[in-house]
Design a protein around this motif. Structure first.
Motif, PDB file in Angstrom:
ATOM      1  N   VAL A   1       0.821 -10.907   7.351  1.00 53.13           N
ATOM      2  CA  VAL A   1       1.666 -10.140   8.262  1.00 53.13           C
ATOM      3  C   VAL A   1       1.777  -8.701   7.755  1.00 53.13           C
ATOM      4  CG1 VAL A   1       3.953  -9.910   9.281  1.00 53.13           C
ATOM      5  CG2 VAL A   1       2.962 -12.182   8.942  1.00 53.13           C
ATOM      6  N   VAL A   2       1.520  -7.739   8.634  1.00 54.48           N
ATOM      7  CA  VAL A   2       1.551  -6.320   8.261  1.00 54.48           C
ATOM      8  C   VAL A   2       2.868  -5.702   8.725  1.00 54.48           C
ATOM      9  CG1 VAL A   2       0.451  -4.071   8.561  1.00 54.48           C
ATOM     10  CG2 VAL A   2      -0.954  -6.147   8.394  1.00 54.48           C
ATOM     11  N   ILE A   3       3.603  -5.111   7.789  1.00 56.03           N
ATOM     12  CA  ILE A   3       4.853  -4.417   8.108  1.00 56.03           C
ATOM     13  C   ILE A   3       4.632  -2.963   7.705  1.00 56.03           C
ATOM     14  CG2 ILE A   3       7.350  -4.330   7.782  1.00 56.03           C
ATOM     15  CD1 ILE A   3       5.609  -7.364   6.493  1.00 56.03           C
ATOM     16  N   SER A   4       4.657  -2.053   8.690  1.00 54.49           N
ATOM     17  CA  SER A   4       4.150  -0.711   8.424  1.00 54.49           C
ATOM     18  C   SER A   4       5.159   0.423   8.471  1.00 54.49           C
ATOM     19  CB  SER A   4       3.012  -0.385   9.400  1.00 54.49           C
ATOM     20  OG  SER A   4       3.475  -0.447  10.729  1.00 54.49           O
ATOM     21  N   GLU A   5       6.375   0.194   8.890  1.00 54.19           N
ATOM     22  CA  GLU A   5       7.356   1.278   8.922  1.00 54.19           C
ATOM     23  C   GLU A   5       8.384   1.081   7.817  1.00 54.19           C
ATOM     24  OE1 GLU A   5       7.154   4.016  10.787  1.00 54.19           O
ATOM     25  OE2 GLU A   5       5.262   3.218  11.566  1.00 54.19           O
TER      26      GLU A   5
ATOM     27  N   TYR B   1       0.866  -1.175   0.000  1.00 50.36           N
ATOM     28  CA  TYR B   1       0.000   0.000   0.000  1.00 50.36           C
ATOM     29  C   TYR B   1       0.905   1.228   0.000  1.00 50.36           C
ATOM     30  CZ  TYR B   1      -3.653  -3.325   1.259  1.00 50.36           C
ATOM     31  OH  TYR B   1      -4.517  -4.389   1.259  1.00 50.36           O
ATOM     32  N   ASN B   2       0.653   2.122  -0.948  1.00 51.62           N
ATOM     33  CA  ASN B   2       1.601   3.210  -1.148  1.00 51.62           C
ATOM     34  C   ASN B   2       0.881   4.427  -1.705  1.00 51.62           C
ATOM     35  OD1 ASN B   2       4.115   4.423  -1.102  1.00 51.62           O
ATOM     36  ND2 ASN B   2       5.107   2.936  -2.427  1.00 51.62           N
ATOM     37  N   ASN B   3       1.633   5.497  -1.888  1.00 46.75           N
ATOM     38  CA  ASN B   3       1.152   6.718  -2.529  1.00 46.75           C
ATOM     39  C   ASN B   3       2.352   7.314  -3.250  1.00 46.75           C
ATOM     40  OD1 ASN B   3       0.790   9.770  -2.654  1.00 46.75           O
ATOM     41  ND2 ASN B   3      -1.259   9.137  -2.025  1.00 46.75           N
ATOM     42  N   LEU B   4       2.166   7.699  -4.495  1.00 44.98           N
ATOM     43  CA  LEU B   4       3.296   8.151  -5.313  1.00 44.98           C
ATOM     44  C   LEU B   4       3.921   9.454  -4.825  1.00 44.98           C
ATOM     45  CD1 LEU B   4       2.029   7.226  -8.907  1.00 44.98           C
ATOM     46  CD2 LEU B   4       3.665   5.995  -7.461  1.00 44.98           C
TER      47      LEU B   4
ATOM     48  N   GLY C   1      -2.559   4.999   9.781  1.00 43.52           N
ATOM     49  CA  GLY C   1      -3.035   5.736   8.614  1.00 43.52           C
ATOM     50  C   GLY C   1      -1.913   6.282   7.755  1.00 43.52           C
ATOM     51  N   LYS C   2      -0.801   5.537   7.689  1.00 43.20           N
ATOM     52  CA  LYS C   2       0.362   5.982   6.911  1.00 43.20           C
ATOM     53  C   LYS C   2       0.699   4.948   5.844  1.00 43.20           C
ATOM     54  CE  LYS C   2       3.586   6.230   9.925  1.00 43.20           C
ATOM     55  NZ  LYS C   2       4.922   6.504  10.479  1.00 43.20           N
ATOM     56  N   VAL C   3       1.366   5.410   4.814  1.00 41.03           N
ATOM     57  CA  VAL C   3       1.975   4.527   3.823  1.00 41.03           C
ATOM     58  C   VAL C   3       3.472   4.822   3.820  1.00 41.03           C
ATOM     59  CG1 VAL C   3      -0.066   4.299   2.367  1.00 41.03           C
ATOM     60  CG2 VAL C   3       1.528   6.197   1.955  1.00 41.03           C
ATOM     61  N   PRO C   4       4.299   3.867   3.370  1.00 44.19           N
ATOM     62  CA  PRO C   4       3.927   2.563   2.813  1.00 44.19           C
ATOM     63  C   PRO C   4       3.581   1.557   3.900  1.00 44.19           C
ATOM     64  CG  PRO C   4       6.298   2.725   2.913  1.00 44.19           C
ATOM     65  CD  PRO C   4       5.766   4.071   3.365  1.00 44.19           C
ATOM     66  N   CYS C   5       2.938   0.500   3.448  1.00 44.79           N
ATOM     67  CA  CYS C   5       2.593  -0.601   4.332  1.00 44.79           C
ATOM     68  C   CYS C   5       2.604  -1.876   3.493  1.00 44.79           C
ATOM     69  CB  CYS C   5       1.224  -0.365   4.947  1.00 44.79           C
ATOM     70  SG  CYS C   5       0.727  -1.616   6.133  1.00 44.79           S
TER      71      CYS C   5
ATOM     72  N   LEU D   1      16.199  -6.035  -5.855  1.00 44.51           N
ATOM     73  CA  LEU D   1      15.833  -7.395  -5.463  1.00 44.51           C
ATOM     74  C   LEU D   1      15.201  -8.178  -6.612  1.00 44.51           C
ATOM     75  CD1 LEU D   1      14.266  -6.717  -1.932  1.00 44.51           C
ATOM     76  CD2 LEU D   1      16.471  -7.803  -2.411  1.00 44.51           C
ATOM     77  N   GLY D   2      14.777  -7.457  -7.662  1.00 42.45           N
ATOM     78  CA  GLY D   2      14.145  -8.116  -8.801  1.00 42.45           C
ATOM     79  C   GLY D   2      12.775  -8.678  -8.474  1.00 42.45           C
ATOM     80  N   ILE D   3      12.014  -7.967  -7.628  1.00 43.09           N
ATOM     81  CA  ILE D   3      10.716  -8.492  -7.190  1.00 43.09           C
ATOM     82  C   ILE D   3       9.557  -7.557  -7.536  1.00 43.09           C
ATOM     83  CG2 ILE D   3      11.714  -9.858  -5.328  1.00 43.09           C
ATOM     84  CD1 ILE D   3      10.761  -7.639  -3.381  1.00 43.09           C
ATOM     85  N   GLU D   4       9.764  -6.631  -8.446  1.00 44.77           N
ATOM     86  CA  GLU D   4       8.693  -5.696  -8.789  1.00 44.77           C
ATOM     87  C   GLU D   4       7.424  -6.411  -9.223  1.00 44.77           C
ATOM     88  OE1 GLU D   4      10.441  -1.885 -10.833  1.00 44.77           O
ATOM     89  OE2 GLU D   4      11.609  -3.642 -11.437  1.00 44.77           O
ATOM     90  N   ASP D   5       7.574  -7.518  -9.964  1.00 44.84           N
ATOM     91  CA  ASP D   5       6.402  -8.224 -10.475  1.00 44.84           C
ATOM     92  C   ASP D   5       5.789  -9.170  -9.444  1.00 44.84           C
ATOM     93  OD1 ASP D   5       8.468 -10.038 -10.444  1.00 44.84           O
ATOM     94  OD2 ASP D   5       8.051 -10.891 -12.413  1.00 44.84           O
ATOM     95  N   GLN D   6       6.390  -9.265  -8.261  1.00 51.04           N
ATOM     96  CA  GLN D   6       5.870 -10.145  -7.216  1.00 51.04           C
ATOM     97  C   GLN D   6       5.054  -9.387  -6.176  1.00 51.04           C
ATOM     98  OE1 GLN D   6       8.880 -12.821  -5.569  1.00 51.04           O
ATOM     99  NE2 GLN D   6      10.119 -12.546  -7.413  1.00 51.04           N
ATOM    100  N   ILE D   7       4.955  -8.078  -6.340  1.00 51.17           N
ATOM    101  CA  ILE D   7       4.258  -7.250  -5.363  1.00 51.17           C
ATOM    102  C   ILE D   7       3.095  -6.531  -6.034  1.00 51.17           C
ATOM    103  CG2 ILE D   7       4.460  -5.222  -3.868  1.00 51.17           C
ATOM    104  CD1 ILE D   7       7.191  -6.064  -3.113  1.00 51.17           C
ATOM    105  N   GLU D   8       1.930  -6.662  -5.460  1.00 50.18           N
ATOM    106  CA  GLU D   8       0.758  -5.937  -5.943  1.00 50.18           C
ATOM    107  C   GLU D   8       0.790  -4.535  -5.351  1.00 50.18           C
ATOM    108  OE1 GLU D   8      -4.139  -6.030  -5.680  1.00 50.18           O
ATOM    109  OE2 GLU D   8      -2.947  -7.704  -4.868  1.00 50.18           O
TER     110      GLU D   8
END
Length: 204
Positions: free
Chosen positions: A59-63, A4-7, A49-53, A21-28
């Protein structure tokens, strides 16, 4: 994995890491508008209420520093993080959390136009101490880089630090000190940094 992000957010810092890491296509990639960050749909994922997450298998990793560390460890075979038993692991974590703690706090206070005198008056309660301490820490790190923070191999800590240095210099939060130039120019040569506007501006 879902990111979850914001440009227009600090989450942009992650893009070079994903490329390395070569994982761009592995992340939605899920874009969250600022207006939606404090709505129940998103705060049920990240109450801050922050991004990225990042969400991986529930498992949620938020920082931001936690996401960097998590992904570099998850893909440890890519070589962007020292293994747990590696003596360099300590220095690696030092830089990751210096960026997330003292450096970010300093940048935020400068962005709010808080004077050096005001910061000096609160020195004992600030994670970065004062401006001189931040500059001294960064200068020493740059002088000891050989050529990267941990030696001959780049790490996620280099990607994190260099992005924030260039961002801060571009917005005149930090001066472009001579001690920074060889390190920043080295990182700027990475393919993963080619599309980062701050790197292009600073090296024009």
């Amino acid at each position: 994995m879902k990111l979850y992000n914001n440009l227009q957010s600090r989450g942009m810092t992650l893009f070079p890491l994903l490329k390395e890491l070569g994982i761009e296509d592995q992340i939605e990639q899920i874009q969250v508008a600022y207006a939606d960050m404090h709505q129940a749909e998103y705060t049920s994922i990240n109450p801050m209420g922050k991004v990225p997450c990042l969400v991986d298998q529930g498992v949620v990793i938020s920082e931001l520093a936690a996401i960097f560390t998590y992904l570099a460890d998850k893909y440890i075979e890519k070589g962007l993080a020292p293994a747990l038993g590696d003596p360099k692991r300590g220095a690696y974590l030092k830089w990751m959390f210096f960026c997330h703690g003292p450096l970010t706090e300093y940048m935020d206070m400068k962005g709010l136009h808080i004077s050096n005198e005001q910061m000096e008056g609160k020195r004992s309660s600030l994670t970065f101490g004062n401006e001189d301490s931040v500059f001294s820490f960064l200068k020493k790190g740059m002088q000891q880089a050989n050529p990267y923070l941990l030696g001959e191999k780049i790490s996620a800590a280099d990607l994190y630090l260099a992005y924030w240095l260039v961002f801060a210099i571009s917005f005149k939060i930090l001066p472009y000190l001579d001690e920074f130039r060889p390190y920043i120019q080295l990182i700027a040569q990475r393919d993963s940094m080619k599309d980062v506007p701050w790197f292009q501006k600073i090296n024009d």
